[in-house]
Design a protein around this motif. Sequence first.
Motif, PDB file in Angstrom:
ATOM      1  N   VAL A   1      52.599  54.578  48.720  1.00 52.47           N
ATOM      2  CA  VAL A   1      51.521  54.095  48.396  1.00 52.47           C
ATOM      3  C   VAL A   1      50.278  54.474  49.264  1.00 52.47           C
ATOM      4  N   VAL A   2      49.205  55.071  48.795  1.00 56.71           N
ATOM      5  CA  VAL A   2      47.963  55.876  49.351  1.00 56.71           C
ATOM      6  C   VAL A   2      46.839  54.490  48.984  1.00 56.71           C
ATOM      7  N   LEU A   3      46.291  53.773  50.042  1.00 56.58           N
ATOM      8  CA  LEU A   3      45.241  52.724  49.761  1.00 56.58           C
ATOM      9  C   LEU A   3      44.020  53.045  50.379  1.00 56.58           C
ATOM     10  N   PHE A   4      42.913  53.133  49.960  1.00 57.26           N
ATOM     11  CA  PHE A   4      41.636  53.398  50.260  1.00 57.26           C
ATOM     12  C   PHE A   4      40.927  51.835  50.200  1.00 57.26           C
ATOM     13  N   ILE A   5      40.252  51.858  51.300  1.00 52.10           N
ATOM     14  CA  ILE A   5      39.656  50.411  51.720  1.00 52.10           C
ATOM     15  C   ILE A   5      38.314  50.491  52.018  1.00 52.10           C
ATOM     16  N   ASP A   6      37.271  49.946  51.256  1.00 53.01           N
ATOM     17  CA  ASP A   6      35.988  49.473  51.638  1.00 53.01           C
ATOM     18  C   ASP A   6      35.736  48.052  51.791  1.00 53.01           C
ATOM     19  N   ARG A   7      35.749  47.892  53.216  1.00 56.65           N
ATOM     20  CA  ARG A   7      35.609  46.781  53.683  1.00 56.65           C
ATOM     21  C   ARG A   7      34.159  46.276  53.960  1.00 56.65           C
ATOM     22  N   LYS A   8      33.924  45.188  53.075  1.00 57.00           N
ATOM     23  CA  LYS A   8      32.627  44.613  53.015  1.00 57.00           C
ATOM     24  C   LYS A   8      32.090  43.546  54.402  1.00 57.00           C
TER      25      LYS A   8
END
Length: 260
Positions: A74-81
């Motif tokens: 699994v490849v996960l990209f996160i944009d944490r707000k």
Amino acid sequence: MRAWFSKVAVLIIAGIWTTIALPAQAETQTENIVAEMRTYLYLQLASDAAQSFLPSGWTLSPVATGAAKDANFVVLFIDRKLALTPDGKPLQAGVNRLLVVIVPSKNVKTGEVANMIVGGYSADPGGVPGAYKVYGPGAVTVDRTEQGAGKLESKVTESWVAKGQDGNELDLRINFVRGVPSLSTFDVHNFSAADPTFYRIYRGEQVVDVLRSVNTGVNRVQMVELKASGSGKLAKAINGSEKIIAINALPFYRRLTFLP
């Protein structure tokens, strides 16, 4: 706050929800992740390539059923707000962007199935090496555009670049049409490949839009390109031979994090 969440455990590996009983125990809250946007790619790699990311005593446990059946990476990209400490202060910089690499795995001795966090990059230096001791420093960027054109559905273009200071890079470009997502709660243990005796407990809720699944026939992805470069293990594993099993977009994700 814990009463806000379900009292059963929900094991999340590639969007598959399974309830399991949890023993009562004392826990310590460490984080309040208030809001994130996430993009997941569930891949099928050569077994030896995926296994090479796991520590001794753990083996691959590909997803058995559902939209992401047979995914082993699994490849996960996160944009944490927004992320806060338990007392309401900003966690590290308060915002962040991350690449997280996960292998669905099983403990050979106990049989426990879990997410193994095996690597990634954090744009915020305060997130390195992270609680799992596997994140490196890197520039993680995202360009996102969304167009409604007077319709309820919207077309989204995302371009992610995760470039580590170690010279390795992972790029994702994707165009898709948003659908009607589902709301779900979760309660999951995530383990560290650097120290497989260490794990954290995530409890929260998320909005999941399944964009593509080879198992269910769903496909609202108009274009997707995934490319790894460099001399590291990730570039050797993601080399064009991988198969994309499923793609999920999460326009909203929040959780509380606990140590056992």
